[in-house]
Design an enzyme around this catalytic site. Structure first.
Site, PDB file in Angstrom:
ATOM      1  N   ILE A  48      63.025 134.933  34.181  1.00 49.76           N
ATOM      2  CA  ILE A  48      63.375 133.775  34.994  1.00 49.76           C
ATOM      3  C   ILE A  48      63.444 134.156  36.470  1.00 49.76           C
ATOM      4  O   ILE A  48      64.290 134.952  36.886  1.00 49.76           O
ATOM      5  CB  ILE A  48      64.707 133.147  34.532  1.00 49.76           C
ATOM      6  CG1 ILE A  48      64.668 132.891  33.017  1.00 49.76           C
ATOM      7  CG2 ILE A  48      64.982 131.874  35.319  1.00 49.76           C
ATOM      8  CD1 ILE A  48      63.484 132.054  32.550  1.00 49.76           C
TER       9      ILE A  48
ATOM     10  N   GLN B  79      38.839 150.078  45.959  1.00 48.16           N
ATOM     11  CA  GLN B  79      37.737 151.043  45.870  1.00 48.16           C
ATOM     12  C   GLN B  79      37.171 151.343  47.257  1.00 48.16           C
ATOM     13  O   GLN B  79      36.822 152.490  47.564  1.00 48.16           O
ATOM     14  CB  GLN B  79      36.642 150.491  44.959  1.00 48.16           C
ATOM     15  CG  GLN B  79      35.591 151.517  44.553  1.00 48.16           C
ATOM     16  CD  GLN B  79      36.116 152.521  43.542  1.00 48.16           C
ATOM     17  OE1 GLN B  79      37.193 152.343  42.981  1.00 48.16           O
ATOM     18  NE2 GLN B  79      35.365 153.580  43.308  1.00 48.16           N
TER      19      GLN B  79
ATOM     20  N   GLU C 169      53.128 131.292  34.076  1.00 46.38           N
ATOM     21  CA  GLU C 169      52.839 129.859  33.951  1.00 46.38           C
ATOM     22  C   GLU C 169      51.599 129.593  33.096  1.00 46.38           C
ATOM     23  O   GLU C 169      50.813 128.676  33.370  1.00 46.38           O
ATOM     24  CB  GLU C 169      52.731 129.205  35.330  1.00 46.38           C
ATOM     25  CG  GLU C 169      54.051 129.320  36.103  1.00 46.38           C
ATOM     26  CD  GLU C 169      54.158 128.404  37.289  1.00 46.38           C
ATOM     27  OE1 GLU C 169      53.595 127.299  37.228  1.00 46.38           O
ATOM     28  OE2 GLU C 169      54.811 128.800  38.268  1.00 46.38           O
TER      29      GLU C 169
ATOM     30  N   HIS D  32      38.826 151.420  49.949  1.00 48.19           N
ATOM     31  CA  HIS D  32      39.793 152.315  50.586  1.00 48.19           C
ATOM     32  C   HIS D  32      39.734 153.737  50.023  1.00 48.19           C
ATOM     33  O   HIS D  32      40.312 154.661  50.620  1.00 48.19           O
ATOM     34  CB  HIS D  32      41.221 151.790  50.399  1.00 48.19           C
ATOM     35  CG  HIS D  32      41.593 150.667  51.310  1.00 48.19           C
ATOM     36  ND1 HIS D  32      41.148 149.375  51.121  1.00 48.19           N
ATOM     37  CD2 HIS D  32      42.374 150.635  52.425  1.00 48.19           C
ATOM     38  CE1 HIS D  32      41.653 148.588  52.067  1.00 48.19           C
ATOM     39  NE2 HIS D  32      42.399 149.335  52.873  1.00 48.19           N
ATOM     40  N   GLY D  33      39.086 153.912  48.871  1.00 54.31           N
ATOM     41  CA  GLY D  33      39.023 155.239  48.267  1.00 54.31           C
ATOM     42  C   GLY D  33      40.405 155.753  47.891  1.00 54.31           C
ATOM     43  O   GLY D  33      41.274 154.989  47.449  1.00 54.31           O
TER      44      GLY D  33
END
Length: 382
Positions: free
Chosen positions: A158, A338, A365, A340-341
């Site tokens: 919740i 990817q 949801e 950013h390596g």
């Protein structure tokens, strides 16, 4: 067909984007690492009208439409999925249920304080034993001789469970009818005897969003706290979830775009083999694929929002938007990481946090599998 946003929507987008960059982005990493709900930002959200997005002005809200709601959620998610989720759930579920089905007295009691952020809203449907089987509730509400209700049961996952000022809870009230027809909604105030947040949940992502297990033990509420008709709560809930799915789709969209923005910036700055990696076709293709899928998802999200604003049926379209946007976002964020390596795997850059946050959008949801069932049901009935 006009794809240009209305002027007021464009102004709203810029306002929320500027706010998110200035007030949220600098702190999002720390909030996530500390797994701390950022209560200090709530007054600023309220000041911008973001805690009363759909609440009418007569109750102190902003009185915005569903498209505006999606824009706000998307722009916050570009920098912080957790805060985006807080705004989405507060506006769409807890306050949304009261706004759509509550009595005038309940609206007067709860909506003004929700709009100012004095009371955040929680919404309790899911239970330890009923997730996708949302009507299979074990929580009960039994009527007493004096007309009040006694609630017993446990709710799980919740949002705003421990920080909310009130909670809309769904409970079984009739055991002699099919389970979908015997559920009723009630508003329970924080501090009501027998109502407590029994466990704080540690999560993979959205870690600065407050998520709890709630327990109700002989929790007594007056009939005036009932939201909607007796035994009509599940039908009302399905309508609430339709609009909520638009917001989760918008959240996924924002997380995807935020990651893509980071990847484009990184690709232009990062040098390898004597040149920016943005010059390499392998990188360009990943960026192109991500942009294409996210723009396609955006069209689905804002089509569903437009249908809602027009008062037209949108259940199928909301599920389509949530299904595609959530899965497209995860693919786009993976590509951004990817790009950013190795650095993308560290907490120095936001993409790893966005990747963790985005997974919720495929589950919350209604899972992707549930969305496919909803879409197919509508399609086969046409």
């Amino acid at each position: 067909m006009n794809f240009e946003p209305a002027e007021h929507h464009a102004i709203l987008r810029k306002m929320v984007r500027d706010f998110a960059r200035a007030e949220v982005a600098p702190h999002a990493r720390a909030w996530d690492e500390e797994e701390r709900f950022p209560s200090e930002i709530m007054p600023k959200l309220a000041e911008l009208g973001l805690l009363g997005i759909r609440i009418p002005e007569e109750f102190g809200g902003s009185g915005m439409d569903t498209t505006s709601y999606a824009i706000c959620v998307e722009e916050l998610a570009r920098v912080d999925g957790s805060l985006s989720l807080t705004v989405a759930s507060h506006n769409g579920l807890g306050t949304g249920h009261i706004l759509s089905f509550g009595s005038e007295a309940l609206k007067q009691k709860y909506l003004p304080k929700a709009a100012t952020g004095e009371w955040l809203a929680a919404w309790a449907l899911t239970e330890p034993g009923s997730g996708s089987d949302s009507s299979g509730l074990a929580t009960t509400a039994k009527r007493t001789a004096d007309g009040r209700w006694v609630i017993n049961g446990t709710k799980m996952f919740i949002t705003q469970g421990s920080v909310g000022g009130f909670c809309v809870v769904l409970a079984k009230t009739n055991f002699d009818v099919p389970k979908q027809k015997g559920i009723t909604a009630f508003v329970v105030d924080r501090g009501t005897p027998g109502f407590r947040a029994s466990k704080h949940l540690e999560k993979l992502g959205c870690r600065s969003s407050d998520t709890c297990e709630l327990t109700f033990e002989d929790c007594i509420v007056d009939d005036s706290q009932r939201v909607g008709e007796i035994d009509h709560g599940f039908i009302d809930t399905m309508k609430i979830l339709d609009r909520g799915r638009i917001s989760i789709a918008a959240m996924a969209l924002g997380l995807g775009y935020g990651s893509l923005d980071a990847a484009v910036t990184y690709a232009k700055d990062r040098k390898q083999f004597g040149r920016a990696i943005a010059d390499f076709q392998a990188i360009q293709w990943m960026l192109a694929d991500a942009k294409t899928e996210l723009d396609a998802a955006s069209l689905l999200v804002y089509r569903a929002a437009w249908l809602a604003d027009e008062g037209r049926p949108y259940s199928k379209e909301a599920s389509m938007a949530k299904l595609f946007a959530s899965e497209a976002s995860s693919r786009a964020i993976n590509k951004a990481l990817q790009v950013h390596g190795g650095y993308g795997y560290t907490r120095e850059f936001p993409v790893e946090r966005h990747l963790r946050d985005a997974k919720l959008c495929e589950i919350g949801e209604g899972t992707s599998e549930v969305q496919r069932l909803v879409i197919a049901k509508h399609l086969l009935a046409e």
